[in-house]
Each structure stands twice: as structure tokens, then as C-alpha cells.
Motif scaffolding. Structure first.
Motif, PDB file in Angstrom:
ATOM      1  N   GLU A 115      17.232  -4.631  32.423  1.00 55.09           N
ATOM      2  CA  GLU A 115      17.024  -5.780  33.301  1.00 55.09           C
ATOM      3  C   GLU A 115      16.189  -6.866  32.628  1.00 55.09           C
ATOM      4  O   GLU A 115      16.313  -8.041  32.946  1.00 55.09           O
ATOM      5  N   TYR A 116      15.343  -6.456  31.672  1.00 52.57           N
ATOM      6  CA  TYR A 116      14.461  -7.422  31.015  1.00 52.57           C
ATOM      7  C   TYR A 116      14.138  -6.918  29.611  1.00 52.57           C
ATOM      8  O   TYR A 116      14.111  -5.709  29.361  1.00 52.57           O
ATOM      9  N   ILE A 117      13.918  -7.854  28.696  1.00 51.53           N
ATOM     10  CA  ILE A 117      13.493  -7.520  27.340  1.00 51.53           C
ATOM     11  C   ILE A 117      12.189  -8.250  27.054  1.00 51.53           C
ATOM     12  O   ILE A 117      12.114  -9.479  27.199  1.00 51.53           O
ATOM     13  N   THR A 118      11.170  -7.505  26.687  1.00 54.62           N
ATOM     14  CA  THR A 118       9.885  -8.106  26.370  1.00 54.62           C
ATOM     15  C   THR A 118       9.639  -8.056  24.865  1.00 54.62           C
ATOM     16  O   THR A 118       9.973  -7.071  24.197  1.00 54.62           O
ATOM     17  N   ILE A 119       9.090  -9.142  24.336  1.00 51.96           N
ATOM     18  CA  ILE A 119       8.704  -9.242  22.928  1.00 51.96           C
ATOM     19  C   ILE A 119       7.210  -9.530  22.898  1.00 51.96           C
ATOM     20  O   ILE A 119       6.741 -10.451  23.570  1.00 51.96           O
ATOM     21  N   PHE A 120       6.472  -8.740  22.125  1.00 54.72           N
ATOM     22  CA  PHE A 120       5.031  -8.985  22.051  1.00 54.72           C
ATOM     23  C   PHE A 120       4.473  -8.554  20.702  1.00 54.72           C
ATOM     24  O   PHE A 120       5.084  -7.768  19.982  1.00 54.72           O
ATOM     25  N   LYS A 121       3.316  -9.102  20.390  1.00 51.23           N
ATOM     26  CA  LYS A 121       2.617  -8.793  19.145  1.00 51.23           C
ATOM     27  C   LYS A 121       1.141  -8.598  19.434  1.00 51.23           C
ATOM     28  O   LYS A 121       0.526  -9.419  20.133  1.00 51.23           O
ATOM     29  N   ASN A 122       0.559  -7.521  18.908  1.00 49.66           N
ATOM     30  CA  ASN A 122      -0.880  -7.292  18.959  1.00 49.66           C
ATOM     31  C   ASN A 122      -1.423  -7.424  17.544  1.00 49.66           C
ATOM     32  O   ASN A 122      -0.977  -6.703  16.644  1.00 49.66           O
ATOM     33  N   TYR A 123      -2.370  -8.332  17.347  1.00 54.15           N
ATOM     34  CA  TYR A 123      -2.936  -8.512  16.004  1.00 54.15           C
ATOM     35  C   TYR A 123      -4.391  -8.055  15.990  1.00 54.15           C
ATOM     36  O   TYR A 123      -5.217  -8.566  16.759  1.00 54.15           O
ATOM     37  N   LEU A 124      -4.685  -7.108  15.157  1.00 58.52           N
ATOM     38  CA  LEU A 124      -5.985  -6.460  14.975  1.00 58.52           C
ATOM     39  C   LEU A 124      -6.244  -5.458  16.108  1.00 58.52           C
ATOM     40  O   LEU A 124      -5.697  -5.558  17.203  1.00 58.52           O
ATOM     41  N   ARG A 125      -7.091  -4.502  15.790  1.00 60.96           N
ATOM     42  CA  ARG A 125      -7.378  -3.415  16.725  1.00 60.96           C
ATOM     43  C   ARG A 125      -7.948  -3.932  18.040  1.00 60.96           C
ATOM     44  O   ARG A 125      -7.668  -3.393  19.119  1.00 60.96           O
ATOM     45  N   GLU A 126      -8.745  -5.013  17.978  1.00 59.42           N
ATOM     46  CA  GLU A 126      -9.362  -5.551  19.188  1.00 59.42           C
ATOM     47  C   GLU A 126      -8.318  -6.064  20.181  1.00 59.42           C
ATOM     48  O   GLU A 126      -8.611  -6.198  21.376  1.00 59.42           O
ATOM     49  N   ALA A 127      -7.114  -6.341  19.689  1.00 56.21           N
ATOM     50  CA  ALA A 127      -6.035  -6.820  20.562  1.00 56.21           C
ATOM     51  C   ALA A 127      -4.992  -5.747  20.838  1.00 56.21           C
ATOM     52  O   ALA A 127      -3.954  -6.033  21.427  1.00 56.21           O
ATOM     53  N   GLY A 128      -5.260  -4.515  20.390  1.00 56.44           N
ATOM     54  CA  GLY A 128      -4.365  -3.417  20.716  1.00 56.44           C
ATOM     55  C   GLY A 128      -3.509  -2.899  19.584  1.00 56.44           C
ATOM     56  O   GLY A 128      -2.702  -1.983  19.800  1.00 56.44           O
ATOM     57  N   ALA A 129      -3.644  -3.443  18.364  1.00 55.15           N
ATOM     58  CA  ALA A 129      -2.836  -2.966  17.234  1.00 55.15           C
ATOM     59  C   ALA A 129      -3.339  -1.601  16.780  1.00 55.15           C
ATOM     60  O   ALA A 129      -4.544  -1.367  16.681  1.00 55.15           O
ATOM     61  N   SER A 130      -2.409  -0.688  16.494  1.00 52.34           N
ATOM     62  CA  SER A 130      -2.783   0.644  16.025  1.00 52.34           C
ATOM     63  C   SER A 130      -2.607   0.797  14.520  1.00 52.34           C
ATOM     64  O   SER A 130      -3.151   1.727  13.926  1.00 52.34           O
ATOM     65  N   LEU A 131      -1.819  -0.089  13.900  1.00 51.02           N
ATOM     66  CA  LEU A 131      -1.600  -0.050  12.457  1.00 51.02           C
ATOM     67  C   LEU A 131      -1.910  -1.418  11.858  1.00 51.02           C
ATOM     68  O   LEU A 131      -1.693  -2.453  12.498  1.00 51.02           O
ATOM     69  N   GLU A 132      -2.385  -1.421  10.611  1.00 59.46           N
ATOM     70  CA  GLU A 132      -2.806  -2.661   9.974  1.00 59.46           C
ATOM     71  C   GLU A 132      -1.631  -3.529   9.533  1.00 59.46           C
ATOM     72  O   GLU A 132      -1.685  -4.759   9.628  1.00 59.46           O
ATOM     73  N   HIS A 133      -0.551  -2.905   9.066  1.00 60.74           N
ATOM     74  CA  HIS A 133       0.586  -3.673   8.566  1.00 60.74           C
ATOM     75  C   HIS A 133       1.137  -4.556   9.698  1.00 60.74           C
ATOM     76  O   HIS A 133       1.358  -4.083  10.816  1.00 60.74           O
ATOM     77  N   PRO A 134       1.364  -5.845   9.429  1.00 66.27           N
ATOM     78  CA  PRO A 134       1.780  -6.762  10.503  1.00 66.27           C
ATOM     79  C   PRO A 134       3.111  -6.352  11.133  1.00 66.27           C
ATOM     80  O   PRO A 134       4.101  -6.137  10.437  1.00 66.27           O
ATOM     81  N   ARG A 160       0.839  -1.198   0.000  1.00 71.89           N
ATOM     82  CA  ARG A 160       0.000   0.000   0.000  1.00 71.89           C
ATOM     83  C   ARG A 160       0.872   1.245   0.000  1.00 71.89           C
ATOM     84  O   ARG A 160       1.775   1.378   0.824  1.00 71.89           O
ATOM     85  N   GLU A 161       0.587   2.155  -0.927  1.00 70.15           N
ATOM     86  CA  GLU A 161       1.399   3.365  -1.059  1.00 70.15           C
ATOM     87  C   GLU A 161       1.302   4.263   0.166  1.00 70.15           C
ATOM     88  O   GLU A 161       2.230   5.012   0.476  1.00 70.15           O
ATOM     89  N   ASP A 162       0.171   4.181   0.882  1.00 71.63           N
ATOM     90  CA  ASP A 162      -0.024   5.085   2.021  1.00 71.63           C
ATOM     91  C   ASP A 162       0.355   4.454   3.357  1.00 71.63           C
ATOM     92  O   ASP A 162       0.090   5.028   4.414  1.00 71.63           O
ATOM     93  N   CYS A 163       0.997   3.276   3.335  1.00 74.39           N
ATOM     94  CA  CYS A 163       1.390   2.601   4.574  1.00 74.39           C
ATOM     95  C   CYS A 163       2.859   2.883   4.874  1.00 74.39           C
ATOM     96  O   CYS A 163       3.746   2.602   4.048  1.00 74.39           O
ATOM     97  N   VAL A 164       3.152   3.390   6.062  1.00 72.54           N
ATOM     98  CA  VAL A 164       4.524   3.763   6.399  1.00 72.54           C
ATOM     99  C   VAL A 164       5.438   2.551   6.563  1.00 72.54           C
ATOM    100  O   VAL A 164       6.672   2.698   6.516  1.00 72.54           O
ATOM    101  N   PHE A 165       4.870   1.355   6.750  1.00 75.66           N
ATOM    102  CA  PHE A 165       5.677   0.150   6.928  1.00 75.66           C
ATOM    103  C   PHE A 165       5.910  -0.606   5.621  1.00 75.66           C
ATOM    104  O   PHE A 165       6.679  -1.573   5.600  1.00 75.66           O
ATOM    105  N   CYS A 166       5.258  -0.202   4.533  1.00 73.44           N
ATOM    106  CA  CYS A 166       5.400  -0.912   3.264  1.00 73.44           C
ATOM    107  C   CYS A 166       6.667  -0.481   2.523  1.00 73.44           C
ATOM    108  O   CYS A 166       7.160   0.642   2.707  1.00 73.44           O
ATOM    109  N   PRO A 167       7.218  -1.377   1.678  1.00 75.33           N
ATOM    110  CA  PRO A 167       8.372  -1.008   0.858  1.00 75.33           C
ATOM    111  C   PRO A 167       8.083   0.246   0.035  1.00 75.33           C
ATOM    112  O   PRO A 167       6.979   0.431  -0.482  1.00 75.33           O
ATOM    113  N   GLY A 168       9.086   1.115  -0.050  1.00 79.69           N
ATOM    114  CA  GLY A 168       8.930   2.380  -0.758  1.00 79.69           C
ATOM    115  C   GLY A 168       8.696   3.545   0.178  1.00 79.69           C
ATOM    116  O   GLY A 168       8.863   4.712  -0.212  1.00 79.69           O
TER     117      GLY A 168
END
Length: 326
Positions: free
Chosen positions: A142-161, A40-48
Motif C-alpha cells: 500500500e505504501y513504500i517508505t524511503i529513509f536514511k539514518n546518518y550516524l548512530r545518534e540518528a539511528g544508524a547501526s552501521l558506519e558505511h553510508p 575497509r576489509e571488515d565492512c560487509v558493505f564495502c567492495p570485496g
């Protein structure tokens, strides 16, 4: 019939109330996703559009094109420019410094864990391990956390994975609680709690979804969330030290698991998070790092928030039966 179960690793309590699954409002309706473009041309995470986000810190390329990359989070939970002074009186306070990065899971805007192939998962896990190794050498970690939110209902703010990796200047309470419980169990019984539970689950043969050479996939006995799945690393090795073969093994597991979960639940919102060893504590033989996958189709009500006891309407034995593969 209802049961009140307690989690051995945390002490958390959950009520198994399978009859409540019949309530018409028990699950939110998740809209079917419309067709999404690969780029998508308007997605900041997409190539380009690489210049639209902070300068990347790492990427993995194939055939001259990036496949997964990590960039500093433009809106960090914690940052390394904290200048606020903490006053020590009645309340506890420490400076909230940290390093927060966004891992762009795949270059594909329409990519997700339900359609990523094994190679994409391999690249994704590889950059997570690499960023973990780099960030653990930063100051005040002291600690490193790794997490993923998928879809807005789970806390994602952007659509790009995308996923997130964040350093914390303390050991989070949930992790400290797990480690304390595991240490007490080891001191009293002379065996790692994770190993003990895995041995028990093999004998019971009710909640194991899959077992490979280095990992066990299971539906936890006291699952806080309906359809929750946990992946436990079986050996005494830190996440940042797993081998290329083990990354490939985990890639195949994630590919198969999310395919089966999609067939069972559809395109559902979820959180995925890693529980790993604290950075500055010597690797113990009583704790194993693991990954939680928690679907977010249910709603939390007044009972849960007022008591701290979750209600799960789907028994883990049913989840394991539906997702199991050899």
C-alpha cells in the motif's frame, strides 16, 4: 519572544523558543570523526565483501565497478514470511508482511552526503527510483517508505553510508494525515495546499532556501526540529515517474544543500525521509511528494513526549538565511 506555530500539512504544533538555544545542554556534543578508510576489509558493505550480505537485487556500475547497490535487509522491519495469525477482538492487528531493502549509497566507506559528488547523488537517486518501481508491483503493498539514518545518534547501526526502502501493507498515519489535510484544503479552496504554501513563501521571501525548475527547498514554517529542511516537488507527478533531467536537478540540489548544511552545522546526525503518494490511490492533484531532512542535534524531553508539542530553539527564518543560495 516565543511563538506557538501549527503546521498546515499535519496539524502538528511547535513552540519556537529561540532563547533556549543558549542553554549549555541544548545540543549534544558530537565527536569529531576520525579519518576513515575509503575501503575497509571488515565492512560487509564495502567492495570485496559482497558475499557477506544477502544477494543483491540491483546495482549501478561505472567503469566496470559497482557504485551503488541494493540488497535485502538481513534484519527487516517487515518481512514476507509472516505466519502469525492476528486475532480480531478489542485490539486491531494485521499481518506485518513487507519487503525491506538496504541501499548502499556509495561504494566508499568514507563517503557521506557531505562529500558525495553530483554523479554519486545521481546514481543514488536513480536506484531509489528503480527499486521503488520494482517494489510497487509486489504483493500486498500500500505504501513504500524511503529513509536514511546518518550516524548512530540518528539511528544508524552501521558506519558505511546506506539508506533503506521498505514496503508497508497499509498507509502510515503520518501520510494519511497529510493527504487528508491536503484533500480538505483542496475541496475548500480549489488549490493544492503545497502549491498554495509555495506561492505564499515566494511572496514572504523569508524561508525559501533555493528554488529550481522542479523543486523548492525551504525551512518549514512550523519546523518540528531545529534546522529542518524540506524539498518539495512542484508538479503533479509521482516520485517513481520523475525524469532523468529531474533526477539530475535533485542531485545538484542535494549536493549543494548538504555542503551548505555542513558548513553551517558540521558533521551532524540526521534523518532523511521521503513522503510519496500511496501506491494504490490514483495520483491526485492536491498532494505533492517531498523530502524531509531533520538534523538530530537536539534532545527530546518530558515536555515534548507528554504534550506532543515540540520545542524548536532555532527559527526557520534563521535557517533559511544561513543556507540560502541562488
Amino acid at each position: 519572544m516565543t511563538q506557538i506555530r501549527q503546521d498546515l500539512f499535519t496539524g502538528n504544533m511547535v513552540i519556537m523558543a529561540s532563547g533556549r538555544v543558549r542553554r549549555p545542554s541544548d545540543f549534544r556534543n558530537i565527536e569529531k570523526k576520525k579519518d576513515v578508510l575509503e575501503i575497509r576489509e571488515d565492512c560487509v558493505f564495502c567492495p570485496g565483501n559482497e558475499e557477506e550480505v544477502p544477494a543483491e537485487v540491483e546495482r549501478i556500475e561505472r567503469e566496470g565497478l559497482w557504485r551503488v547497490r541494493s540488497v535485502p535487509n538481513k534484519y527487516p522491519i517487515l518481512d514476507n514470511n509472516c505466519k502469525d495469525e492476528c486475532m480480531y477482538d478489542l485490539h486491531s492487528c494485521i499481518k506485518g508482511g513487507g519487503f525491506h531493502e538496504v541501499v548502499i549509497d556509495t561504494y566508499r566507506h568514507n563517503g557521506n552526503f557531505f562529500n558525495m559528488d553530483i554523479q554519486e547523488f545521481f546514481d543514488y537517486l536513480s536506484i531509489l527510483e528503480s527499486r521503488y518501481n520494482s517494489l510497487k508491483n509486489k504483493e500486498n503493498v500500500e505504501y513504500i517508505t524511503i529513509f536514511k539514518n546518518y550516524l548512530r545518534e540518528a539511528g544508524a547501526s552501521l558506519e558505511h553510508p546506506h539508506s533503506q526502502i521498505l514496503t508497508i501493507p497499509l498507509i502510515p498515519p503520518n501520510i494519511a494525515k497529510e493527504i487528508d489535510k491536503a484533500k480538505i484544503f483542496f475541496d475548500e479552496n480549489g488549490i493544492c495546499l503545497h502549491k498554495y504554501v509555495m506561492d505564499y513563501e515566494r511572496r514572504m521571501d523569508k524561508r525559501i532556501i533555493h528554488e529550481s525548475g522542479s523543486f523548492m527547498v525551504m525551512a518549514p514554517y512550523a519546523s518540528l526540529y531545529s534546522n529542518e529542511v524540506v524539498i518539495i516537488y512542484k508538479y503533479d507527478k509521482r516520485f517513481e515517474n520523475i525524469s532523468i533531467d529531474e533526477i539530475e536537478e535533485l542531485s545538484m540540489i542535494l549536493n549543494k544543500l548538504f555542503t551548505r548544511m555542513y558548513n553551517f552545522l558540521g558533521d551532524f546526525p540526521f534523518n532523511m525521509y521521503f513522503h510519496t503518494d500511496p501506491i494504490n490511490i490514483e495520483k491526485s492533484n492536491f498532494y505533492r511528494w517531498h523530502i524531509h531532512i531533520t538534523p538530530k542535534k537536539g534532545t527530546m524531553g518530558g515536555f515534548e513526549t507528554s504534550t506532543g508539542i515540540c520545542v524548536n530553539s532555532i527559527r526557520p527564518e534563521e535557517v533559511a538565511s544561513a543556507l540560502r543560495w541562488l
